[in-house]
Scaffold this motif. Structure first.
Motif, short mmCIF file in Angstrom:
data_model
loop_
_atom_site.label_atom_id
_atom_site.label_comp_id
_atom_site.label_asym_id
_atom_site.label_seq_id
_atom_site.Cartn_x
_atom_site.Cartn_y
_atom_site.Cartn_z
N ALA A 62 14.14 23.09 -1.59
CA ALA A 62 15.65 22.76 -0.64
C ALA A 62 15.60 22.67 1.22
N TRP A 63 13.69 22.78 1.21
CA TRP A 63 13.44 21.73 2.64
C TRP A 63 13.41 20.32 2.69
N ALA A 64 13.44 19.86 1.15
CA ALA A 64 12.84 18.55 0.84
C ALA A 64 14.54 18.33 0.80
N VAL A 65 15.96 19.08 0.57
CA VAL A 65 17.27 18.36 0.44
C VAL A 65 17.32 18.17 2.28
N VAL A 66 16.69 19.50 3.11
CA VAL A 66 17.33 18.93 4.01
C VAL A 66 16.17 18.35 4.73
N ASP A 67 14.90 17.41 5.17
CA ASP A 67 14.58 16.72 5.64
C ASP A 67 14.70 15.15 4.62
N TRP A 68 15.42 15.29 4.22
CA TRP A 68 15.79 14.47 3.15
C TRP A 68 15.54 12.79 3.80
N PRO A 69 16.57 12.19 4.62
CA PRO A 69 16.55 10.97 5.11
C PRO A 69 14.63 10.91 6.58
N SER A 70 14.16 12.07 6.80
CA SER A 70 13.18 11.97 7.12
C SER A 70 12.13 11.07 6.82
N MET A 71 12.03 12.20 5.13
CA MET A 71 11.05 11.16 4.28
C MET A 71 11.81 9.76 3.91
N ARG A 72 12.75 10.20 3.82
CA ARG A 72 12.91 8.44 3.13
C ARG A 72 12.62 7.12 4.33
N ALA A 73 12.88 8.26 5.88
CA ALA A 73 12.56 6.17 6.49
C ALA A 73 10.77 6.19 6.47
N GLY A 74 10.20 7.84 6.99
CA GLY A 74 8.45 7.24 6.40
C GLY A 74 7.69 6.78 5.82
N ALA A 75 8.79 6.71 4.18
CA ALA A 75 8.93 6.00 3.24
C ALA A 75 8.81 4.68 3.66
N ALA A 76 9.58 4.25 4.13
CA ALA A 76 10.24 3.14 3.89
C ALA A 76 9.15 2.16 5.43
N ARG A 77 9.18 3.02 6.05
CA ARG A 77 7.75 2.60 7.31
C ARG A 77 6.58 2.17 6.13
N LEU A 78 5.80 3.57 5.55
CA LEU A 78 4.83 2.77 4.73
C LEU A 78 5.03 1.59 3.28
N ALA A 79 6.13 1.58 3.31
CA ALA A 79 6.24 0.39 2.19
C ALA A 79 5.99 -0.89 2.30
N GLY A 80 5.57 -1.18 3.83
CA GLY A 80 5.34 -2.75 4.62
C GLY A 80 3.87 -1.58 5.01
N ALA A 81 3.09 -1.11 5.40
CA ALA A 81 1.60 -0.97 5.72
C ALA A 81 1.08 -1.52 5.07
N GLU A 82 -0.75 -1.74 5.28
CA GLU A 82 -1.41 -2.28 5.10
C GLU A 82 -2.40 -1.44 4.01
N PRO A 83 -2.81 -1.12 2.75
CA PRO A 83 -3.06 -0.45 2.02
C PRO A 83 -3.76 0.16 2.19
N GLY A 84 -4.94 -0.60 2.52
CA GLY A 84 -6.77 -0.34 3.15
C GLY A 84 -6.71 0.74 4.34
N TRP A 85 -5.96 0.48 4.69
CA TRP A 85 -5.75 1.53 6.17
C TRP A 85 -5.40 2.88 5.74
N LEU A 86 -4.23 2.47 5.07
CA LEU A 86 -3.52 3.62 3.99
C LEU A 86 -4.09 5.05 2.88
N LEU A 87 -5.07 4.42 2.55
CA LEU A 87 -6.29 4.70 1.56
C LEU A 87 -7.47 5.55 2.64
N ALA A 88 -7.45 5.14 3.77
CA ALA A 88 -8.37 5.71 4.28
C ALA A 88 -7.33 7.07 5.28
#
Length: 353
Positions: A62-88
């Protein structure tokens, strides 16, 4: 006829046999039968446990349905992030659960099973992001302690000690940063005004006076409060005589904000955030100290806004600071949320909680 009349009459009870010495044998003592309340059906108990095992998944869905826009925006930002720093960043996130487990162990005298303790803190993280003011994490931990045979009073005392040590240790880390980096960290824009300081200074004695009035006017609270305070003080004294518990309690509490700040810094570095590690960690310390008392699920909301403000005060662009905070929430909340809910359901199903 006389035979029928004699048969209808009640027959006398046999006399008690005489004991040696001519004294009669005492009658047996009456057996007391303890009448209990209605027993819970095994079927009902099993259905209730299954329902509690599924409940975390439903709430998180239920919380995922309510906060879906925030999660989608964050995931879109992470798509272009540097993988090494994300792994850290994911590595520091895992270290956060280890620090929480150490902190919980340091707040209880009994030794807890390390594997189950770590799993409970992983599950507590999922519950903590659903309920405000760390209620979810405390509830999961208290159930885990009771399942390990810890009395309720001692488990509650450990939660109180845990909750007291964390802000004290965070304040000590904040003071160390102020001493270590006096010139690099600009504090002018981050200091609260006089009105805010007055409200904070007046809230502490007001809370103490309210507690005193409550204990005075409600006599039923005096005995459990006194028992809780005795248990808490005794356990705190015992724990601070053991070096291993001192290291786990205070070391885990001090490491927690450093680890959280490291997650934010590595996520920001993956997006190109132009701040140093010390500035990001200090921004988190100031933001969480300023609005950490606001009851929000996992600190989401007030802490996020304050964190963006502090990073902007250090020179980060507003859009990049906002993207860093949103991506940080995706890494620390949304990615481990479903696995944490599954672990929580499994622990409930296996009666560990």
């Amino acid at each position: 006829m006389s035979l029928l009349r004699s048969a209808a009459l009640p027959q006398p009870l046999p006399a008690p046999a005489a004991a040696p010495g001519g004294l009669p044998t005492p009658a047996p003592a009456p057996v007391s039968v303890r009448v209990r309340g209605p027993l819970r059906s095994p079927v009902v108990s099993r259905l209730a446990r299954h329902a509690f095992a599924v409940l975390p998944l439903l709430v998180i869905g239920a919380w995922a349905v309510v906060d879906w826009p925030s999660m989608r925006a964050g995931a879109a930002r992470l798509a272009g992030a540097e993988p090494g720093w994300l792994l850290a960043a994911f590595g520091f996130t895992c270290l956060g659960w280890v620090a929480a487990a150490l902190n919980r162990q340091g707040a209880i005298p009994e030794r807890l099973p390390p594997g189950l303790l770590l799993a409970s803190q992983f599950a507590a993280g999922a519950a903590n992001h659903v309920l405000p003011a760390s209620i979810g994490a405390h509830a999961v931990t208290l159930r885990f302690l009771q399942a390990q045979g810890i009395p309720l009073a001692r488990g509650t005392a450990s939660l109180a000690l845990y909750s007291l040590v964390r802000p004290v240790a965070k304040t000590m880390v904040l003071l160390v940063f102020l001493i270590a980096f006096p010139g690099m960290l600009r504090l002018g824009a981050l200091l609260p005004d006089d009105r805010t300081l007055l409200v904070v200074a007046a809230s502490v004695p007001a809370a103490g006076a309210a507690a005193a009035v409550l204990l005075t006017t409600v006599p039923a609270l005096r005995r459990p409060t006194a028992s809780f305070l005795r248990t808490a003080l005794t356990d705190a004294r015992v724990l601070h005589t053991r070096p291993s518990r001192i290291l786990a309690l205070w070391g885990g509490a001090a490491a927690t904000p450093l680890i959280q700040g490291s997650v934010i810094a590595t996520v920001g570095f993956s997006l190109g955030l132009p701040l140093s590690w010390a500035q990001v960690v200090f921004a988190l310390l100031v933001a969480s100290t300023a609005v950490g008392a606001v009851p929000a699920p996992g600190g989401i909301g007030p802490v996020d806004a304050a964190l963006v403000f502090t990073m902007v005060a250090f020179g980060a662009p507003v859009g990049l600071a906002t993207a860093t905070v949103v991506a940080y929430r995706v890494v620390t909340v949304w990615v481990p949320l479903l696995p944490g809910a599954l672990v929580l359901s499994a622990l409930v199903h296996r009666k560990v909680l």
